[in-house]
Design an enzyme around this catalytic site. Structure first.
Site, PDB file in Angstrom:
ATOM      1  N   HIS A  64      11.395   3.263   9.614  1.00  0.00           N
ATOM      2  CA  HIS A  64      10.831   3.288   8.255  1.00  0.00           C
ATOM      3  C   HIS A  64      11.763   3.883   7.210  1.00  0.00           C
ATOM      4  O   HIS A  64      11.360   4.034   6.057  1.00  0.00           O
ATOM      5  CB  HIS A  64       9.529   4.085   8.223  1.00  0.00           C
ATOM      6  CG  HIS A  64       8.412   3.442   8.967  1.00  0.00           C
ATOM      7  ND1 HIS A  64       7.526   2.562   8.375  1.00  0.00           N
ATOM      8  CD2 HIS A  64       8.038   3.539  10.258  1.00  0.00           C
ATOM      9  CE1 HIS A  64       6.643   2.163   9.277  1.00  0.00           C
ATOM     10  NE2 HIS A  64       6.935   2.736  10.434  1.00  0.00           N
ATOM     11  N   LYS A  93       3.746   7.996  -6.138  1.00  0.00           N
ATOM     12  CA  LYS A  93       4.367   7.989  -4.806  1.00  0.00           C
ATOM     13  C   LYS A  93       4.879   9.398  -4.571  1.00  0.00           C
ATOM     14  O   LYS A  93       4.837  10.227  -5.475  1.00  0.00           O
ATOM     15  CB  LYS A  93       5.510   6.973  -4.752  1.00  0.00           C
ATOM     16  CG  LYS A  93       6.490   7.098  -5.941  1.00  0.00           C
ATOM     17  CD  LYS A  93       7.544   6.008  -5.957  1.00  0.00           C
ATOM     18  CE  LYS A  93       7.097   4.672  -6.492  1.00  0.00           C
ATOM     19  NZ  LYS A  93       7.110   3.599  -5.506  1.00  0.00           N
ATOM     20  N   ARG A  94       5.368   9.687  -3.352  1.00  0.00           N
ATOM     21  CA  ARG A  94       5.972  10.993  -3.116  1.00  0.00           C
ATOM     22  C   ARG A  94       7.100  11.245  -4.121  1.00  0.00           C
ATOM     23  O   ARG A  94       7.752  10.308  -4.570  1.00  0.00           O
ATOM     24  CB  ARG A  94       6.511  11.071  -1.679  1.00  0.00           C
ATOM     25  CG  ARG A  94       5.408  11.158  -0.633  1.00  0.00           C
ATOM     26  CD  ARG A  94       4.581  12.421  -0.794  1.00  0.00           C
ATOM     27  NE  ARG A  94       5.324  13.581  -0.394  1.00  0.00           N
ATOM     28  CZ  ARG A  94       5.187  14.223   0.773  1.00  0.00           C
ATOM     29  NH1 ARG A  94       4.291  13.818   1.652  1.00  0.00           N
ATOM     30  NH2 ARG A  94       5.917  15.284   1.045  1.00  0.00           N
ATOM     31  N   LYS A 133      13.573   8.077  -5.251  1.00  0.00           N
ATOM     32  CA  LYS A 133      12.553   7.259  -5.923  1.00  0.00           C
ATOM     33  C   LYS A 133      12.681   7.323  -7.454  1.00  0.00           C
ATOM     34  O   LYS A 133      12.078   6.550  -8.176  1.00  0.00           O
ATOM     35  CB  LYS A 133      11.154   7.700  -5.492  1.00  0.00           C
ATOM     36  CG  LYS A 133      10.864   7.427  -4.005  1.00  0.00           C
ATOM     37  CD  LYS A 133       9.490   7.942  -3.600  1.00  0.00           C
ATOM     38  CE  LYS A 133       9.237   7.873  -2.104  1.00  0.00           C
ATOM     39  NZ  LYS A 133       8.840   6.533  -1.613  1.00  0.00           N
ATOM     40  N   THR A 161       5.059   0.053  -0.394  1.00  0.00           N
ATOM     41  CA  THR A 161       3.816  -0.708  -0.238  1.00  0.00           C
ATOM     42  C   THR A 161       2.971  -0.583  -1.492  1.00  0.00           C
ATOM     43  O   THR A 161       2.167  -1.469  -1.794  1.00  0.00           O
ATOM     44  CB  THR A 161       3.019  -0.221   0.991  1.00  0.00           C
ATOM     45  OG1 THR A 161       2.961   1.206   0.965  1.00  0.00           O
ATOM     46  CG2 THR A 161       3.651  -0.677   2.284  1.00  0.00           C
ATOM     47  N   LYS A 189       0.468  -3.252  -3.765  1.00  0.00           N
ATOM     48  CA  LYS A 189      -0.897  -2.969  -4.229  1.00  0.00           C
ATOM     49  C   LYS A 189      -1.028  -3.185  -5.733  1.00  0.00           C
ATOM     50  O   LYS A 189      -2.015  -3.758  -6.211  1.00  0.00           O
ATOM     51  CB  LYS A 189      -1.283  -1.523  -3.880  1.00  0.00           C
ATOM     52  CG  LYS A 189      -1.362  -1.265  -2.378  1.00  0.00           C
ATOM     53  CD  LYS A 189      -1.383   0.225  -2.033  1.00  0.00           C
ATOM     54  CE  LYS A 189      -1.062   0.424  -0.556  1.00  0.00           C
ATOM     55  NZ  LYS A 189      -0.719   1.823  -0.224  1.00  0.00           N
TER      56      LYS A 189
HETATM   57  C1  26W Z   1      10.603  13.632  10.369  1.00  0.00           C
HETATM   58  C2  26W Z   1       9.603  13.626   9.316  1.00  0.00           C
HETATM   59  C3  26W Z   1       9.482  12.335   8.627  1.00  0.00           C
HETATM   60  C4  26W Z   1       8.251  11.931   8.221  1.00  0.00           C
HETATM   61  C5  26W Z   1       8.123  10.726   7.584  1.00  0.00           C
HETATM   62  C6  26W Z   1      10.571  11.528   8.413  1.00  0.00           C
HETATM   63  C7  26W Z   1      10.440  10.320   7.797  1.00  0.00           C
HETATM   64  C8  26W Z   1       9.224   9.905   7.385  1.00  0.00           C
HETATM   65  C9  26W Z   1       9.127   8.532   6.736  1.00  0.00           C
HETATM   66  C10 26W Z   1      10.383   8.175   6.046  1.00  0.00           C
HETATM   67  C11 26W Z   1       8.062   8.455   5.769  1.00  0.00           C
HETATM   68  C12 26W Z   1       7.698   7.167   5.163  1.00  0.00           C
HETATM   69  O1  26W Z   1       6.587   7.150   4.738  1.00  0.00           O
HETATM   70  N1  26W Z   1       8.522   6.099   5.011  1.00  0.00           N
HETATM   71  C13 26W Z   1       8.067   4.953   4.243  1.00  0.00           C
HETATM   72  O2  26W Z   1       7.469   4.015   5.105  1.00  0.00           O
HETATM   73  C14 26W Z   1       6.825   2.990   4.367  1.00  0.00           C
HETATM   74  C15 26W Z   1       6.114   2.104   5.357  1.00  0.00           C
HETATM   75  O3  26W Z   1       7.026   1.382   6.106  1.00  0.00           O
HETATM   76  C16 26W Z   1       7.830   2.235   3.505  1.00  0.00           C
HETATM   77  O4  26W Z   1       7.125   1.308   2.732  1.00  0.00           O
HETATM   78  C17 26W Z   1       8.595   3.205   2.619  1.00  0.00           C
HETATM   79  O5  26W Z   1       9.610   2.514   1.924  1.00  0.00           O
HETATM   80  C18 26W Z   1       9.182   4.318   3.446  1.00  0.00           C
HETATM   81  O6  26W Z   1       9.787   5.304   2.621  1.00  0.00           O
END
Ligand code: 26W
Length: 826
Positions: free
Chosen positions: A371, A561-562, A567, A669, A673
């Site tokens: 992701h 978003k975060r 971003k 995502t 939406k």
């Molecule tokens: C190790 C902790 C941690 C937690 C979450 C590391 C990384 C993450 C992910 C990067 C979090 C995340 O939400 N990524 C997002 O995933 C979405 C679903 O696929 C994508 O649409 C986003 O672009 C992506 O940032």
């Protein structure tokens, strides 16, 4: 829910009668008296919410038992989704829609003097996730159930989900989210579904009677995982997917040992410690380097889930020989990647398989979704920590690595460099690379948008791509139209139904038929009126929570978003400050009235992200209180962005900000939406924005900025943000206002760090590089918005062309390309 029953599960059971409003009323009153324990005339709105949820949960339980029976009878191959995060939001209205009870329950409540609109506000958001990855998991469960796929989710029942964000003096302050404090009406506690999970201890190796080497992991510290089951409904399918969440409990042995030593207080303390494992969601969505509790949490989750999967399989099929044929496990990022060595350990040490057989099975079961490509988000764990906490697993990882590198040597003879690059172990850093572990242990690895998958193949996983060109595949993300339109935008739902019928609710490609209504003035008027109402609703929310007035006549411009440097909320803010400067300098007369909304949480330890939140709030204070801005420009930061807030923000937005540095947002995502709810996108060629542009057409989206290739090229050539700053008067003015404390005259140095980030420290995210193009395209947005007919036509075209961005399509893709599962038969 005994899963081995051979009799009809519902034999002799009276199914809940929800066929009439009268029957529902009787159930609700009965639930109040017998379940909640309150007289109906004294019941609070929350009591009513619990009564409705309990009734609905009962219906879901019936549907689940029915689903499980069909799965057993059909000996269906099933996908298990392993995710540390599920961002479910609220479930009441959504579930009522899914099971077709919304109208009847609304009527029953009205008859009883209550309104669903009011009581639904008393449900807490289930916020067991950080952002996109967790929300995607929730959309996937919805799509699996809706399309009758045999699926099952595993996660952790965090006592504290995502923190509540409050804004105090402009700053983010985190408060614990005690979402379970009034109980959770959706879950079934399963005190008898428990598994021990072991930590630490040491290895003992000896030869068994048959001469084979046997491994024992002894002197461990154990924790119990206990199940809570949450049923997830499908829309109109009658299928319910189970989400099983693990909660950590102290073992009884553990208690007894210490209690017997006579130290009662220490015993209770130790018990509390072991229950910490499911206490809290880690609120960081990138860097999480080396936190022991997190590693233990990941393993706790993985071990309980795999033990449960193997136990269920053995119950149904007698032994494990059919495991790879019947079971498929999806790893949602590397967070559950320890499942690979844990599966090996279970097969080797518990079930007596030899290495080759165990490895063949393991590789045939797992798949992994990546992701993010951000280097700081790629998980690695210190070898020393694994050695302490999971010695057997480290051992297994070494062996997997050894055998893997033997094969690499054969594939790439005489190329020792590649061995170091592909190794599961980063020798220099003395860490295990979890992404490599996940790739080696998986049949397929997927990215979440076309660009992202392409970048995976060409950069981060390039050597793996050379090794096996079929392993890495793309499955573009999607969102469920049931929550993101049917539930949250009922008026748009009614309009679409009137134009093209209801089939789009389970087949979003049907929306294409809505496109021709872009030329129908009557439909356009209705569409515009719906947007206006939704803006009214959003304006009311913003005003209630921030005090800032949003006039629905203005352009509503949202970025939610975060908060992350990549971003680029800062780029958005630079545009707002630029507009402000134009207004201040007397160029405001012809300006298009605009209300800019920003919302999102920062990781608690991410200093710069927190400064960005504070800067937005400080700037908002100045801008909103400047009389020159009245009726022209408003800026609001909405606190505590979550699923429920998104359900109001997204339908009420005109312009969707998707402005990440190209190459950095894996998919996004939210972008889907918004477009699905008739917002036009201003965005970079990043993540799924590219696919959205291809779907809606260049004329119906506002694209700006450097491409991913250009960003890479500029990095290599030596990027010079100062030159851009020096050459652009408006940019320089805006950046200087930040850097010199224009918005905080009594603390002028407060945002020096922000200034440094985008100039002195090299502007890692190319804010300077994209500024001018962003401003130029924002002006095009204004021009288009001044032609309301034209804007609405484009908005309708956006909605109509979002057919490919349903999570139904994603799930069908996974089912076909990766999972090889098919829907249950009736
Ligand atoms: C190790 C902790 C941690 C937690 C979450 C590391 C990384 C993450 C992910 C990067 C979090 C995340 O939400 N990524 C997002 O995933 C979405 C679903 O696929 C994508 O649409 C986003 O672009 C992506 O940032």
């Amino acid at each position: 829910m005994q899963e081995t029953a051979t009799v009809q599960p519902m034999a002799g059971v009276d199914l809940i009668d929800v066929s009439t409003v009268e029957a529902i009323k009787r159930h609700l009153l009965s639930h109040l008296v017998h379940g909640v324990g309150v007289a109906p005339q004294y019941a609070s709105p929350r009591d009513w919410m619990v009564a409705v949820a309990t009734l609905v949960r009962g219906v879901l339980s019936e549907q689940y038992l029915e689903t499980a029976l069909r799965e057993r009878e059909q000996k269906a191959r099933r996908v298990y989704y392993l995710s540390l995060e599920y961002l479910m939001g609220r479930s009441l209205r959504k579930t009522l829609l899914d099971i077709g009870l919304l109208e009847r329950v609304e009527q029953a409540l009205t008859d009883l003097g209550q309104e669903l609109e009011d009581i639904q506000e008393h449900e807490y958001d289930a916020a067991l996730g950080n952002g996109g990855l967790g929300r995607l998991a929730a959309c996937f469960l919805d799509s699996l159930a809706t399309h009758s796929y045999p699926g099952f989710g595993y996660g952790i029942r965090y006592e504290f989900g995502m923190f509540t964000q409050r804004i105090e003096h402009g700053e983010q302050v985190e408060h614990p989210e005690t979402w379970l404090r009034h109980g959770n009406p959706w879950e079934f506690e399963r005190p008898s579904i428990i598994y021990p999970v072991r930590f630490r201890g040491r290895m003992m190796t000896f030869r068994g009677e048959d001469g084979r080497e046997v491994c024992r992991w002894i002197d461990t510290e154990d924790v119990i995982a206990m199940a809570y089951d949450v049923p997830v409904s499908g829309f109109g399918s009658g299928v319910v997917t189970k989400l099983r969440l693990w909660s950590a409990r102290a073992t009884r042995d553990f208690d007894l040992n210490i209690f017997n030593q006579g130290n009662y207080i220490d015993a209770v303390k130790a018990k509390t410690l072991s229950e910490n494992l499911s206490k809290v969601l880690y609120p960081a969505d990138t860097t999480l380097m080396g936190q022991e509790l997190r590693l233990m949490q990941e393993y706790f989750f993985v071990s309980a889930s795999l033990q449960d999967i193997l136990a269920r399989h053995t119950r149904t099929y007698g032994d494990l020989s059919a495991l790879p044929e019947k079971v498929c496990i999806q790893l949602n990022d590397t967070h559950p990647a320890l499942a690979v060595p844990e599966m090996m350990r279970l097969l080797l040490d518990q079930y007596g398989y030899d290495w080759a057989a165990a490895w063949a099975m393991t590789r045939g079961i797992f798949n992994y979704t990546n992701h993010t490509l951000l280097p700081e988000a790629l998980e690695t764990w210190p070898i020393a920590m694994l050695e302490q906490i999971l010695p057997r697993h480290l051992d297994i990882i070494y062996k997997i690595n050894y055998q893997f590198l033997q094969q690499v040597k054969v594939s790439f003879p005489g190329q020792p460099d590649i061995l170091g690059r592909l190794s599961l172990i980063d020798d220099g850093a003395r860490r295990v690379r979890m992404a490599h572990l996940a790739v080696v242990g998986s049949g397929h690895v997927n990215g979440v948008a076309a660009l992202h998958t392409d970048l995976m193949r060409r950069h981060v996983f390039a050597d793996f791509q050379r090794l096996d060109t079929d392993k890495i595949v793309n499955v573009t993300n999607g969102v469920t139209q049931r929550r993101w339109v049917v539930q949250s935008n009922p008026d748009l739902t009614a309009l679409i139904d009137d134009c093209i019928g209801p089939r789009w609710k389970t087949d979003l490609t049907e929306l294409k038929a809505f496109e021709r209504f872009a030329d129908d003035a009557g439909v356009r008027d209705r569409f515009a009126a719906i947007k206006r109402d939704n803006k009214q609703r959003l304006g009311a929310l913003v005003e209630a929570r921030t005090g800032v007035r949003f006039d629905p006549a203005a352009l509503f411009d949202s970025q939610v978003k975060r908060i992350h440097e990549y971003k680029r909320q800062l780029l958005n803010l630079l545009h707002v400050i630029t507009l402000y400067n134009r207004i201040r300098s007397g160029q405001g007369d012809g300006i298009l009235p605009r209300c800019v909304l920003i919302a999102g949480k920062s990781a608690p330890g991410y200093f710069l992200a927190k400064q960005i939140i504070r800067l937005i709030n400080d700037a908002a204070m100045v801008i909103n209180n400047d009389p020159a801005c009245k009726g022209r420009l408003s800026l609001a930061f909405l606190p505590n962005y979550n699923v429920s807030a998104a359900e109001v923000i997204i339908p009420g937005t005109d312009l969707s900000e998707q402005i990440s540095t190209a190459g950095m947002e894996a998919s996004g995502t939210g972008n889907m939406k918004f477009a699905l709810n008739g917002a036009l996108t201003i965005g970079t060629l990043d993540g799924a924005n590219i696919e959205i542009k291809d779907a809606v057409g260049d004329d119906n989206i506002f694209i700006f900025g450097k491409t991913a290739a250009e960003v890479t090229e500029m990095r290599m050539q030596g990027y010079r943000p100062w030159d851009i700053y020096n050459a652009d008067e408006e940019l320089r003015q805006a950046v200087d206002m930040i850097g010199s404390g224009y918005f905080t005259p009594d603390d002028p140095g407060r945002y020096r760090c922000v200034f440094d980030a985008i100039l002195t420290h090299g502007d890692h995210f190319f804010v300077m590089a994209d500024y001018a193009d962003y401003i130029r395209v924002q002006a095009q947005v204004e021009q288009t918005y001044r032609q309301p007919e034209d804007w609405t036509r484009k908005a309708i075209i956006n909605v109509a062309n979002m057919g490919g961005f349903s999570s139904d399509r994603s799930i069908h893709d996974y089912a076909r390309k990766i999972w090889r599962i098919t829907p249950l038969k009736r």
